[in-house]
Design a protein around this motif. Structure first.
Motif, PDB file in Angstrom:
ATOM      1  N   TRP A   8      64.143   0.507  -5.851  1.00  0.00           N
ATOM      2  CA  TRP A   8      65.570   1.066  -5.689  1.00  0.00           C
ATOM      3  C   TRP A   8      66.687  -0.070  -5.229  1.00  0.00           C
ATOM      4  CZ3 TRP A   8      65.468   5.196  -8.501  1.00  0.00           C
ATOM      5  CH2 TRP A   8      66.596   5.825  -8.796  1.00  0.00           C
ATOM      6  N   MET A   9      66.434  -0.592  -4.001  1.00  0.00           N
ATOM      7  CA  MET A   9      67.147  -1.654  -3.583  1.00  0.00           C
ATOM      8  C   MET A   9      67.387  -2.975  -4.477  1.00  0.00           C
ATOM      9  SD  MET A   9      69.604  -3.296  -1.532  1.00  0.00           S
ATOM     10  CE  MET A   9      69.766  -2.182  -0.024  1.00  0.00           C
ATOM     11  N   ALA A  10      66.184  -3.229  -4.935  1.00  0.00           N
ATOM     12  CA  ALA A  10      66.240  -4.533  -5.703  1.00  0.00           C
ATOM     13  C   ALA A  10      67.073  -4.213  -7.045  1.00  0.00           C
ATOM     14  CB  ALA A  10      64.774  -4.895  -6.254  1.00  0.00           C
ATOM     15  N   ARG A  11      66.936  -2.977  -7.628  1.00  0.00           N
ATOM     16  CA  ARG A  11      67.652  -2.822  -8.802  1.00  0.00           C
ATOM     17  C   ARG A  11      69.321  -2.971  -8.402  1.00  0.00           C
ATOM     18  NH1 ARG A  11      64.986  -3.105 -13.541  1.00  0.00           N
ATOM     19  NH2 ARG A  11      66.176  -1.591 -14.586  1.00  0.00           N
ATOM     20  N   HIS A  12      69.637  -2.424  -7.242  1.00  0.00           N
ATOM     21  CA  HIS A  12      70.967  -2.511  -6.903  1.00  0.00           C
ATOM     22  C   HIS A  12      71.400  -3.815  -6.509  1.00  0.00           C
ATOM     23  CE1 HIS A  12      70.919   1.865  -6.209  1.00  0.00           C
ATOM     24  NE2 HIS A  12      72.129   1.963  -6.161  1.00  0.00           N
ATOM     25  N   TYR A  13      70.710  -4.544  -6.105  1.00  0.00           N
ATOM     26  CA  TYR A  13      71.021  -5.895  -5.741  1.00  0.00           C
ATOM     27  C   TYR A  13      71.141  -6.767  -7.164  1.00  0.00           C
ATOM     28  CZ  TYR A  13      71.047 -10.681  -3.695  1.00  0.00           C
ATOM     29  OH  TYR A  13      71.324 -11.887  -3.358  1.00  0.00           O
ATOM     30  N   PHE A  14      70.388  -6.637  -8.005  1.00  0.00           N
ATOM     31  CA  PHE A  14      70.558  -7.357  -9.253  1.00  0.00           C
ATOM     32  C   PHE A  14      71.372  -6.602 -10.131  1.00  0.00           C
ATOM     33  CE2 PHE A  14      66.612  -9.302  -7.536  1.00  0.00           C
ATOM     34  CZ  PHE A  14      67.033 -10.539  -7.501  1.00  0.00           C
ATOM     35  N   ARG A  15      71.942  -5.415  -9.999  1.00  0.00           N
ATOM     36  CA  ARG A  15      72.845  -4.740 -10.870  1.00  0.00           C
ATOM     37  C   ARG A  15      72.252  -4.153 -12.353  1.00  0.00           C
ATOM     38  NH1 ARG A  15      78.529  -6.287  -9.262  1.00  0.00           N
ATOM     39  NH2 ARG A  15      78.273  -8.132  -7.795  1.00  0.00           N
ATOM     40  N   LEU A  16      70.812  -3.583 -11.873  1.00  0.00           N
ATOM     41  CA  LEU A  16      70.206  -3.178 -13.118  1.00  0.00           C
ATOM     42  C   LEU A  16      70.127  -1.530 -13.098  1.00  0.00           C
ATOM     43  CD1 LEU A  16      67.242  -5.737 -13.025  1.00  0.00           C
ATOM     44  CD2 LEU A  16      69.193  -5.635 -14.540  1.00  0.00           C
ATOM     45  N   PRO A  17      70.125  -0.946 -14.100  1.00  0.00           N
ATOM     46  CA  PRO A  17      70.132   0.701 -14.373  1.00  0.00           C
ATOM     47  C   PRO A  17      68.939   1.206 -13.581  1.00  0.00           C
ATOM     48  CG  PRO A  17      69.922  -0.518 -16.563  1.00  0.00           C
ATOM     49  CD  PRO A  17      69.850  -1.438 -15.546  1.00  0.00           C
ATOM     50  N   LEU A  18      69.299   2.433 -13.290  1.00  0.00           N
ATOM     51  CA  LEU A  18      68.122   3.358 -12.541  1.00  0.00           C
ATOM     52  C   LEU A  18      68.072   4.586 -13.371  1.00  0.00           C
ATOM     53  CD1 LEU A  18      68.557   2.312  -9.036  1.00  0.00           C
ATOM     54  CD2 LEU A  18      66.440   1.878 -10.168  1.00  0.00           C
ATOM     55  N   GLN A  19      66.859   5.535 -12.999  1.00  0.00           N
ATOM     56  CA  GLN A  19      66.966   6.627 -13.603  1.00  0.00           C
ATOM     57  C   GLN A  19      66.307   7.900 -12.457  1.00  0.00           C
ATOM     58  OE1 GLN A  19      64.219   7.466 -16.973  1.00  0.00           O
ATOM     59  NE2 GLN A  19      65.865   8.255 -18.105  1.00  0.00           N
ATOM     60  N   TYR A  20      67.005   8.895 -12.132  1.00  0.00           N
ATOM     61  CA  TYR A  20      66.589  10.213 -11.475  1.00  0.00           C
ATOM     62  C   TYR A  20      65.669  10.966 -12.421  1.00  0.00           C
ATOM     63  CZ  TYR A  20      70.201   9.482  -8.212  1.00  0.00           C
ATOM     64  OH  TYR A  20      71.237   8.805  -7.195  1.00  0.00           O
ATOM     65  N   ILE A  21      64.185  10.921 -12.174  1.00  0.00           N
ATOM     66  CA  ILE A  21      63.350  11.654 -13.057  1.00  0.00           C
ATOM     67  C   ILE A  21      62.861  12.790 -12.252  1.00  0.00           C
ATOM     68  CG2 ILE A  21      61.126  11.118 -14.196  1.00  0.00           C
ATOM     69  CD1 ILE A  21      61.696   8.392 -13.993  1.00  0.00           C
ATOM     70  N   GLY A  22      62.877  13.920 -13.123  1.00  0.00           N
ATOM     71  CA  GLY A  22      62.265  15.099 -12.716  1.00  0.00           C
ATOM     72  C   GLY A  22      63.037  16.085 -11.674  1.00  0.00           C
ATOM     73  N   PHE A  23      62.695  17.320 -11.426  1.00  0.00           N
ATOM     74  CA  PHE A  23      63.012  18.125 -10.592  1.00  0.00           C
ATOM     75  C   PHE A  23      64.452  18.351 -10.445  1.00  0.00           C
ATOM     76  CE2 PHE A  23      59.239  16.023  -8.343  1.00  0.00           C
ATOM     77  CZ  PHE A  23      58.394  17.026  -8.823  1.00  0.00           C
ATOM     78  N   GLY A  24      65.061  18.336 -11.834  1.00  0.00           N
ATOM     79  CA  GLY A  24      66.319  18.780 -12.078  1.00  0.00           C
ATOM     80  C   GLY A  24      67.210  17.381 -12.392  1.00  0.00           C
ATOM     81  N   GLY A  25      66.570  16.467 -12.278  1.00  0.00           N
ATOM     82  CA  GLY A  25      67.329  15.148 -12.621  1.00  0.00           C
ATOM     83  C   GLY A  25      68.460  14.633 -11.789  1.00  0.00           C
ATOM     84  N   ASN A  26      68.381  14.775 -10.740  1.00  0.00           N
ATOM     85  CA  ASN A  26      69.661  14.573  -9.588  1.00  0.00           C
ATOM     86  C   ASN A  26      69.232  14.016  -8.483  1.00  0.00           C
ATOM     87  OD1 ASN A  26      68.545  16.570  -8.406  1.00  0.00           O
ATOM     88  ND2 ASN A  26      70.261  18.004  -9.074  1.00  0.00           N
ATOM     89  N   GLY A  27      67.826  13.428  -8.444  1.00  0.00           N
ATOM     90  CA  GLY A  27      67.693  12.556  -7.079  1.00  0.00           C
ATOM     91  C   GLY A  27      67.257  13.064  -5.703  1.00  0.00           C
ATOM     92  N   ARG A  28      67.097  14.401  -5.972  1.00  0.00           N
ATOM     93  CA  ARG A  28      67.039  15.355  -4.669  1.00  0.00           C
ATOM     94  C   ARG A  28      65.798  15.326  -4.215  1.00  0.00           C
ATOM     95  NH1 ARG A  28      71.531  19.655  -6.494  1.00  0.00           N
ATOM     96  NH2 ARG A  28      73.176  18.072  -6.275  1.00  0.00           N
ATOM     97  N   GLN A  29      64.736  14.775  -4.697  1.00  0.00           N
ATOM     98  CA  GLN A  29      63.268  14.680  -4.346  1.00  0.00           C
ATOM     99  C   GLN A  29      63.177  13.821  -2.965  1.00  0.00           C
ATOM    100  OE1 GLN A  29      64.439  13.757  -7.291  1.00  0.00           O
ATOM    101  NE2 GLN A  29      62.378  12.724  -8.430  1.00  0.00           N
ATOM    102  N   VAL A  30      62.271  14.257  -2.068  1.00  0.00           N
ATOM    103  CA  VAL A  30      62.276  13.724  -0.481  1.00  0.00           C
ATOM    104  C   VAL A  30      61.107  13.196  -0.449  1.00  0.00           C
ATOM    105  CG1 VAL A  30      62.552  14.231   2.002  1.00  0.00           C
ATOM    106  CG2 VAL A  30      64.273  15.354   0.401  1.00  0.00           C
ATOM    107  N   ARG A  31      61.125  12.014   0.224  1.00  0.00           N
ATOM    108  CA  ARG A  31      59.963  11.153   0.881  1.00  0.00           C
ATOM    109  C   ARG A  31      60.548  10.875   2.285  1.00  0.00           C
ATOM    110  NH1 ARG A  31      58.838  13.091  -3.124  1.00  0.00           N
ATOM    111  NH2 ARG A  31      57.744  11.908  -4.897  1.00  0.00           N
ATOM    112  N   ASP A  32      59.336  10.666   3.266  1.00  0.00           N
ATOM    113  CA  ASP A  32      59.661   9.928   4.478  1.00  0.00           C
ATOM    114  C   ASP A  32      59.168   8.410   4.044  1.00  0.00           C
ATOM    115  OD1 ASP A  32      57.160  10.409   4.295  1.00  0.00           O
ATOM    116  OD2 ASP A  32      56.748  10.610   6.431  1.00  0.00           O
ATOM    117  N   LEU A  33      59.894   7.759   4.958  1.00  0.00           N
ATOM    118  CA  LEU A  33      59.991   6.220   4.616  1.00  0.00           C
ATOM    119  C   LEU A  33      59.536   5.467   5.952  1.00  0.00           C
ATOM    120  CD1 LEU A  33      60.543   3.802   2.530  1.00  0.00           C
ATOM    121  CD2 LEU A  33      62.973   4.127   3.245  1.00  0.00           C
TER     122      LEU A  33
END
Ligand SMILES: NC(=O)c1ccc[n+]([C@@H]2O[C@H](COP(=O)([O-])OP(=O)(O)OC[C@H]3O[C@@H](n4cnc5c(N)ncnc54)[C@H](O)[C@@H]3O)[C@@H](O)[C@H]2O)c1
Length: 356
Positions: A217-242
């Motif tokens: 996710w950070m690399a795509r922001h750094y190099f200005r490349l597109p991303l996609q929210y996939i699944g669970f409503g498609g708005n990126g609300r799925q959670v992980r601990d990091l």
């Protein structure tokens, strides 16, 4: 000082652990077949630090048999680490060859030589159908666990979560290897620790869309490349601990030391490892942090269909792990993403090959 063997030792976790153990005075040998793109970059850094390297494949028992040194501990990190491997198509055989047969070969080698084992398992052993059937509250930026799942609480998923259910072939390969290692511990007295790890991120993770999502996710922001929210409503609300890789290696060094000094204390004990509730985030929260750090805003599209085996929410309850080893993660998601940004910036020319 004792010599430690790390299989998959040129990968993200294996190489980071090799550096950490070397700095603590251990001698380290890594075995790797360099199949992960970017592992060769870690190899040259490891060789420069005096780590010994053997080019070998965990599927071939002779790779470990050739090693002549005496080892105080084996850390088994060689794997196909993507939950999406074999999700479609014909990949099951090759996934199981690496993750199950490869693990079995290393356990057999350890049993014959009497070398204690740390096996790197995954939070993916917990069934996703059970996790996704829990009750969640949806806020503006994330899903929050409410209730409805034995073994799971707002503090996270505990090792007491029932394991009957569906988990992906990747998760099944890890659980199968765990079961075999526990039998080795019980029947043959092989000292062993099983580490069920959640999402780890940090510098020198050669992330892909299907594995290493926050570094990706950070690399795509750094190099200005597109991303996609996939699944669970498609708005990126799925959670992980990091978990920051340095918080992980801090714990692993404690586990190695405990296993070397008190091998009979460990009989295939299982530990959850993750950033816990203190370091959890959703994808859309990650987007905000990446935007702030890079100053870049990238296009993000939505896909409504869920990815195979995906989970709405996963947070590790690592309380018992912390108490057993006097450990707790120190870095926040902001710290982790900032470190990844700095690493990419400092190594941009090298990393273009990996991320572009
Ligand atoms: N990174 C994470 O967030 C995470 C989370 C949970 C569990 N894990 C587990 O931790 C372990 C290490 O993961 P990682 O993130 O370092 O992955 P990685 O892909 O960066 O490292 C794995 C290494 O194993 C090597 N390898 C693959 N197949 C091999 C084989 N047959 N023989 C010898 N070497 C082989 C690869 O070349 C690579 O260097 C894996 O078991 C993975 O399933 C990782």
């Amino acid at each position: 000082m004792a010599r430690i063997l790390i299989t998959g030792g040129c990968g993200f976790i294996g190489s980071s652990l090799a550096f950490d153990l070397t700095s603590r005075g251990y001698q380290v040998t890594v075995v790797d077949n360099l199949s992960r793109r970017g592992s060769e970059l870690n190899l040259s850094r490891l060789l420069a630090k005096g780590v010994e390297f053997a080019n070998g494949d965990s599927r071939d028992p002779s790779s470990l048999e050739k090693l002549k040194e005496t080892f105080a501990c084996l850390v088994e990190c060689s794997a196909e680490p993507s939950v999406l491997s074999a999700a479609v198509g014909d990949g099951a055989r090759s996934l199981l060859d690496v993750n199950l047969l490869g693990a079995l070969n290393s356990f057999e080698w350890a049993r014959r030589r009497g070398v204690p084992v740390i096996f790197f398992s995954s939070s993916r052993v917990y069934p996703y159908d059970r996790l996704n059937a829990c009750h969640y509250r949806e806020t503006a930026t994330r899903f929050e666990f409410v209730d409805g799942c034995p073994g799971v609480s707002p503090a996270g998923v505990s090792t007491g979560m029932p394991l009957d259910g569906i988990r992906s072939l990747y998760g099944a390969s890890k659980l199968s290897a765990e079961l075999i290692l526990r039998e080795y511990a019980a029947q043959y007295g092989l000292p062993a620790i099983i580490s069920r790890c959640g999402v780890v991120a940090g510098p020198w993770q050669m992330a892909r869309a299907d594995q290493g999502i926050f570094t990706f996710w950070m690399a795509r922001h750094y190099f200005r490349l597109p991303l996609q929210y996939i699944g669970f409503g498609g708005n990126g609300r799925q959670v992980r601990d990091l978990l920051h890789i340095n918080d992980l290696t801090d714990l692993l060094a404690r586990q190695v030391s405990a296993l070397v000094e008190r091998p009979s204390d460990f009989k295939g004990d299982i530990f959850n490892i993750g950033g816990s509730t203190r370091s959890s985030l959703s994808l859309c929260e990650a987007t905000e942090i990446c935007r702030r750090i890079t100053g870049n805003e990238v296009a993000i599209t939505s896909m409504m269909e869920d990815r195979p085996s995906d989970v709405i929410w996963y947070v590790s309850d690592n309380g018992p792990t912390g108490r057993a080893f006097g450990w707790e993660p120190k870095r926040s998601p902001e710290d982790i993403l900032q470190d990844i940004f700095t690493w990419i910036k400092d190594n941009e020319r090298l990393l273009r090959e990996i991320f572009l």
